[in-house]
Design a protein around this motif. Structure first.
Motif, PDB file in Angstrom:
ATOM      1  N   LYS A   1       0.833  -1.198   0.000  1.00  0.00           N
ATOM      2  CA  LYS A   1       0.000   0.000   0.000  1.00  0.00           C
ATOM      3  C   LYS A   1       0.873   1.255   0.000  1.00  0.00           C
ATOM      4  CE  LYS A   1      -3.636   2.312   2.590  1.00  0.00           C
ATOM      5  NZ  LYS A   1      -4.469   2.290   3.784  1.00  0.00           N
ATOM      6  N   SER A   2       1.877   1.288   0.856  1.00  0.00           N
ATOM      7  CA  SER A   2       2.766   2.454   0.915  1.00  0.00           C
ATOM      8  C   SER A   2       3.533   2.619  -0.384  1.00  0.00           C
ATOM      9  CB  SER A   2       3.742   2.313   2.088  1.00  0.00           C
ATOM     10  OG  SER A   2       3.043   2.308   3.312  1.00  0.00           O
TER      11      SER A   2
ATOM     12  N   GLN B   1      13.977   1.037  14.284  1.00  0.00           N
ATOM     13  CA  GLN B   1      14.526  -0.006  13.407  1.00  0.00           C
ATOM     14  C   GLN B   1      13.430  -0.618  12.548  1.00  0.00           C
ATOM     15  OE1 GLN B   1      16.556  -2.551  16.352  1.00  0.00           O
ATOM     16  NE2 GLN B   1      18.304  -2.483  14.956  1.00  0.00           N
ATOM     17  N   GLU B   2      12.292  -0.859  13.150  1.00  0.00           N
ATOM     18  CA  GLU B   2      11.168  -1.451  12.410  1.00  0.00           C
ATOM     19  C   GLU B   2      10.706  -0.529  11.289  1.00  0.00           C
ATOM     20  OE1 GLU B   2       9.667  -4.532  12.613  1.00  0.00           O
ATOM     21  OE2 GLU B   2      11.407  -4.954  13.873  1.00  0.00           O
TER      22      GLU B   2
ATOM     23  N   LEU C   1      10.747   0.920   5.497  1.00  0.00           N
ATOM     24  CA  LEU C   1      11.150   1.779   4.382  1.00  0.00           C
ATOM     25  C   LEU C   1      11.936   0.980   3.350  1.00  0.00           C
ATOM     26  CD1 LEU C   1      11.432   4.465   2.921  1.00  0.00           C
ATOM     27  CD2 LEU C   1      13.394   4.965   4.400  1.00  0.00           C
ATOM     28  N   HIS C   2      12.869   0.153   3.795  1.00  0.00           N
ATOM     29  CA  HIS C   2      13.648  -0.659   2.850  1.00  0.00           C
ATOM     30  C   HIS C   2      12.740  -1.625   2.090  1.00  0.00           C
ATOM     31  CE1 HIS C   2      17.623   0.792   3.830  1.00  0.00           C
ATOM     32  NE2 HIS C   2      17.304   0.726   5.107  1.00  0.00           N
ATOM     33  N   ALA C   3      11.758  -2.188   2.754  1.00  0.00           N
ATOM     34  CA  ALA C   3      10.823  -3.102   2.092  1.00  0.00           C
ATOM     35  C   ALA C   3       9.978  -2.361   1.057  1.00  0.00           C
ATOM     36  CB  ALA C   3       9.928  -3.787   3.123  1.00  0.00           C
ATOM     37  N   VAL C   4       9.533  -1.159   1.409  1.00  0.00           N
ATOM     38  CA  VAL C   4       8.725  -0.354   0.485  1.00  0.00           C
ATOM     39  C   VAL C   4       9.559  -0.001  -0.745  1.00  0.00           C
ATOM     40  CG1 VAL C   4       7.622   1.904   0.177  1.00  0.00           C
ATOM     41  CG2 VAL C   4       7.146   0.556   2.222  1.00  0.00           C
TER      42      VAL C   4
ATOM     43  N   ALA D   1      11.132  -0.884  -6.456  1.00  0.00           N
ATOM     44  CA  ALA D   1      12.186  -1.256  -7.398  1.00  0.00           C
ATOM     45  C   ALA D   1      11.828  -2.535  -8.156  1.00  0.00           C
ATOM     46  CB  ALA D   1      13.510  -1.424  -6.662  1.00  0.00           C
ATOM     47  N   ALA D   2      11.285  -3.514  -7.460  1.00  0.00           N
ATOM     48  CA  ALA D   2      10.924  -4.784  -8.105  1.00  0.00           C
ATOM     49  C   ALA D   2       9.822  -4.573  -9.134  1.00  0.00           C
ATOM     50  CB  ALA D   2      10.488  -5.804  -7.059  1.00  0.00           C
TER      51      ALA D   2
END
Length: 72
Positions: free
Chosen positions: A6-7, A46-47, A52-55, A60-61
């Protein structure tokens, strides 16, 4: 739809300061939820960083998949 997807989809529609404002608002909301759940501030941060890295990875994918499809 997951928070990551969603983000990512919302961020893809925004540029510059609009994207920054959306992310800051999202991160702040999640931090508050984590703090209220009793998560320590450092771990909560950290979470949100992991989110952010996952978003960004999801964006990118999807972008790579779109480029690959368009190249065919």
């Amino acid at each position: 739809m997951s928070t990551v997807k969603k983000s990512a989809r919302i961020l893809e529609t925004k540029n510059g300061e609009d994207a920054n404002a959306f992310w800051r608002s999202t991160a702040k909301r999640i931090l508050v939820q984590l703090f209220e759940s009793g998560i320590a501030p450092g771990l909560a941060e950290q979470e949100v960083g992991t989110l952010l890295h996952a978003v960004l990875g999801d964006i990118a994918a999807r972008s790579a998949a779109t480029r690959a499809t368009n190249d065919c």
